[in-house]
Design a protein around this motif. Structure first.
Motif, PDB file in Angstrom:
ATOM      1  N   ARG A 101      17.540   3.282  -0.686  1.00 17.56           N
ATOM      2  CA  ARG A 101      17.882   1.848  -0.390  1.00 17.56           C
ATOM      3  C   ARG A 101      16.979   1.143  -1.024  1.00 17.56           C
ATOM      4  N   GLN A 102      15.700   1.434  -1.137  1.00 18.05           N
ATOM      5  CA  GLN A 102      14.739   0.575  -1.864  1.00 18.05           C
ATOM      6  C   GLN A 102      14.637   0.592  -3.303  1.00 18.05           C
ATOM      7  N   TRP A 103      15.095   1.920  -3.938  1.00 12.00           N
ATOM      8  CA  TRP A 103      15.246   1.933  -5.412  1.00 12.00           C
ATOM      9  C   TRP A 103      16.579   2.220  -5.999  1.00 12.00           C
ATOM     10  N   GLY A 104      17.139   2.555  -5.170  1.00 11.87           N
ATOM     11  CA  GLY A 104      18.725   2.977  -5.798  1.00 11.87           C
ATOM     12  C   GLY A 104      18.673   4.157  -6.239  1.00 11.87           C
ATOM     13  N   GLY A 105      18.029   4.835  -7.157  1.00 15.15           N
ATOM     14  CA  GLY A 105      18.127   6.273  -7.669  1.00 15.15           C
ATOM     15  C   GLY A 105      16.741   6.520  -8.491  1.00 15.15           C
ATOM     16  N   LYS A 106      16.877   7.592  -8.911  1.00 11.76           N
ATOM     17  CA  LYS A 106      15.599   8.333  -9.573  1.00 11.76           C
ATOM     18  C   LYS A 106      15.299   7.634 -10.713  1.00 11.76           C
ATOM     19  N   ALA A 107      16.067   7.111 -11.457  1.00 15.59           N
ATOM     20  CA  ALA A 107      15.667   6.297 -12.826  1.00 15.59           C
ATOM     21  C   ALA A 107      14.904   5.144 -12.122  1.00 15.59           C
ATOM     22  N   GLU A 113       0.855  -1.415  -0.014  1.00 11.99           N
ATOM     23  CA  GLU A 113      -0.129   0.067  -0.085  1.00 11.99           C
ATOM     24  C   GLU A 113       1.050   1.326   0.049  1.00 11.99           C
ATOM     25  N   ARG A 114       1.996   1.309   0.969  1.00 11.83           N
ATOM     26  CA  ARG A 114       2.860   2.374   1.015  1.00 11.83           C
ATOM     27  C   ARG A 114       3.624   2.751  -0.450  1.00 11.83           C
ATOM     28  N   GLU A 115       3.972   1.557  -0.928  1.00 12.60           N
ATOM     29  CA  GLU A 115       4.569   1.473  -2.323  1.00 12.60           C
ATOM     30  C   GLU A 115       3.708   2.176  -3.198  1.00 12.60           C
ATOM     31  N   ALA A 116       2.424   1.576  -3.282  1.00 11.37           N
ATOM     32  CA  ALA A 116       1.584   2.254  -4.226  1.00 11.37           C
ATOM     33  C   ALA A 116       1.361   3.608  -4.072  1.00 11.37           C
ATOM     34  N   GLU A 117       1.539   4.134  -3.041  1.00 13.10           N
ATOM     35  CA  GLU A 117       1.368   5.459  -2.690  1.00 13.10           C
ATOM     36  C   GLU A 117       2.431   6.372  -3.161  1.00 13.10           C
ATOM     37  N   LEU A 118       3.588   5.674  -2.736  1.00 13.13           N
ATOM     38  CA  LEU A 118       4.907   6.351  -3.246  1.00 13.13           C
ATOM     39  C   LEU A 118       5.030   6.533  -4.878  1.00 13.13           C
ATOM     40  N   TYR A 119       4.389   5.545  -5.348  1.00 16.12           N
ATOM     41  CA  TYR A 119       4.484   5.466  -6.851  1.00 16.12           C
ATOM     42  C   TYR A 119       3.516   6.576  -7.323  1.00 16.12           C
ATOM     43  N   MET A 120       2.212   6.629  -6.790  1.00 13.44           N
ATOM     44  CA  MET A 120       1.557   7.832  -7.301  1.00 13.44           C
ATOM     45  C   MET A 120       1.977   9.068  -7.082  1.00 13.44           C
ATOM     46  N   SER A 121       2.633   9.274  -5.749  1.00 11.67           N
ATOM     47  CA  SER A 121       3.315  10.644  -5.648  1.00 11.67           C
ATOM     48  C   SER A 121       4.380  11.007  -6.779  1.00 11.67           C
ATOM     49  N   VAL A 122       5.211   9.757  -7.138  1.00  9.93           N
ATOM     50  CA  VAL A 122       6.360   9.944  -8.094  1.00  9.93           C
ATOM     51  C   VAL A 122       5.678  10.573  -9.372  1.00  9.93           C
ATOM     52  N   GLY A 126       8.404  17.458 -14.382  1.00 12.74           N
ATOM     53  CA  GLY A 126       8.962  16.791 -15.493  1.00 12.74           C
ATOM     54  C   GLY A 126      10.299  16.090 -14.842  1.00 12.74           C
ATOM     55  N   TYR A 127      10.899  15.220 -15.765  1.00 12.69           N
ATOM     56  CA  TYR A 127      11.840  14.348 -15.011  1.00 12.69           C
ATOM     57  C   TYR A 127      12.811  14.997 -14.697  1.00 12.69           C
ATOM     58  N   ASP A 128      13.535  15.839 -15.319  1.00 16.87           N
ATOM     59  CA  ASP A 128      14.999  16.805 -14.898  1.00 16.87           C
ATOM     60  C   ASP A 128      14.615  17.437 -13.620  1.00 16.87           C
ATOM     61  N   ALA A 129      13.528  17.905 -13.275  1.00 19.28           N
ATOM     62  CA  ALA A 129      13.261  18.459 -12.085  1.00 19.28           C
ATOM     63  C   ALA A 129      12.907  17.653 -10.879  1.00 19.28           C
ATOM     64  N   LEU A 130      12.486  16.736 -11.230  1.00 21.51           N
ATOM     65  CA  LEU A 130      11.939  15.494 -10.071  1.00 21.51           C
ATOM     66  C   LEU A 130      13.217  15.224  -9.284  1.00 21.51           C
ATOM     67  N   THR A 131      13.185  15.496  -8.138  1.00 25.32           N
ATOM     68  CA  THR A 131      14.438  14.949  -7.340  1.00 25.32           C
ATOM     69  C   THR A 131      13.977  14.063  -6.152  1.00 25.32           C
ATOM     70  N   MET A 132      15.014  13.280  -5.579  1.00 27.14           N
ATOM     71  CA  MET A 132      14.774  12.431  -4.478  1.00 27.14           C
ATOM     72  C   MET A 132      14.278  13.376  -3.282  1.00 27.14           C
ATOM     73  N   ASP A 133      14.905  14.557  -3.018  1.00 30.89           N
ATOM     74  CA  ASP A 133      14.341  15.376  -2.094  1.00 30.89           C
ATOM     75  C   ASP A 133      12.957  15.667  -2.108  1.00 30.89           C
ATOM     76  N   ALA A 134      12.374  16.221  -3.379  1.00 30.20           N
ATOM     77  CA  ALA A 134      11.043  16.383  -3.686  1.00 30.20           C
ATOM     78  C   ALA A 134      10.206  15.357  -3.202  1.00 30.20           C
ATOM     79  N   VAL A 135      10.646  13.936  -3.603  1.00 29.08           N
ATOM     80  CA  VAL A 135       9.733  12.748  -3.406  1.00 29.08           C
ATOM     81  C   VAL A 135       9.631  12.316  -1.993  1.00 29.08           C
ATOM     82  N   ARG A 143       6.939  12.160   2.496  1.00 29.95           N
ATOM     83  CA  ARG A 143       7.113  11.998   4.128  1.00 29.95           C
ATOM     84  C   ARG A 143       7.738  10.574   4.169  1.00 29.95           C
ATOM     85  N   SER A 144       8.846  10.651   3.344  1.00 30.44           N
ATOM     86  CA  SER A 144       9.709   9.661   3.529  1.00 30.44           C
ATOM     87  C   SER A 144      11.185   9.990   3.829  1.00 30.44           C
ATOM     88  N   SER A 145      12.168   9.274   4.329  1.00 28.46           N
ATOM     89  CA  SER A 145      13.614   9.718   4.007  1.00 28.46           C
ATOM     90  C   SER A 145      14.164   9.296   2.837  1.00 28.46           C
TER      91      SER A 145
END
Length: 195
Positions: free
Chosen positions: A54-60, A15-24, A32-41, A46-48
């Motif tokens: 740790r879960q995904w490795g990076g933005k891509a 459920e949390r993963e689906a919520e994160l994906y919707m936010s992404v 857009g992709y270039d301005a999307l940052t891990m900080d913004a996500v 409300r994640s660290s």
């Protein structure tokens, strides 16, 4: 070591993963992709950042995971006619959702050429499943005798459908809508297929 990493990755519930994906996806549509940052996500969800990396490795990888959750537009459609199937594909979602998907397409359109991992994920997770669903629609139409099996326009079906979304705002300065898309199907797609 791999077992420890795997154990860490399972802390996020589905459920949390689906919520994160919707936010992404929402952020991707907004900035857009270039301005999307891990900080913004991290802030939006409300994640660290440490958890995200740790879960995904990076933005891509995170964006690819979010894209993977999208069901192909043609999935499960079988109305009994080619025109009906196409109408069902393009009117499956309301104008708000169509506009959101168009924003997502715009957000990814240019950056995929600069990011091979993202392009590969987009092809594997969206384009190829869509092509397979559309092949099934065309195969049923061929079996019913609605179109000829050797019509060369079949190879350009996805191009035609994406074109309706991609250039409407440029040419007409209007978004693709539920009223525009069926008229496009009738005027361009169905005649090109000889149906």
């Amino acid at each position: 070591m791999a077992e420890a990493a795997s154990a860490r990755r399972t802390r996020i519930t589905s459920e949390r993963e689906a919520e994160l994906y919707m936010s992404v996806l929402d952020l991707l549509r907004e900035v857009g992709y270039d301005a999307l940052t891990m900080d913004a996500v991290a802030a939006r969800t409300r994640s660290s950042k440490a958890t995200l990396y740790r879960q995904w490795g990076g933005k891509a990888e995170l964006v690819a995971g979010a894209i993977r959750q999208q069901e192909p537009a043609a999935s499960g459609i079988n109305t009994g006619s080619l025109r009906g199937d196409f109408y069902a594909v393009v009117t499956r979602e309301d104008d708000v959702r169509i506009d959101q998907n168009y924003a997502l397409l715009r957000g990814l359109a240019t950056v995929v050429h600069e990011n091979p991992d993202l392009l590969r994920a987009l092809r594997e997770l969206i384009i190829e499943p869509e092509i397979e669903e559309l092949r099934e629609i065309l195969g049923r139409a061929t079996e019913r005798g609605e179109i000829l099996p050797d019509n060369p326009a079949q190879g350009y079906l996805l191009h035609m459908l994406i074109g309706a979304f991609a250039v409407r705002s440029v040419i007409d300065q209007l978004p693709p809508t539920q009223s525009f898309l069926p008229s496009y199907i009738d005027a361009v797609v169905v005649p090109a297929l000889g149906a």
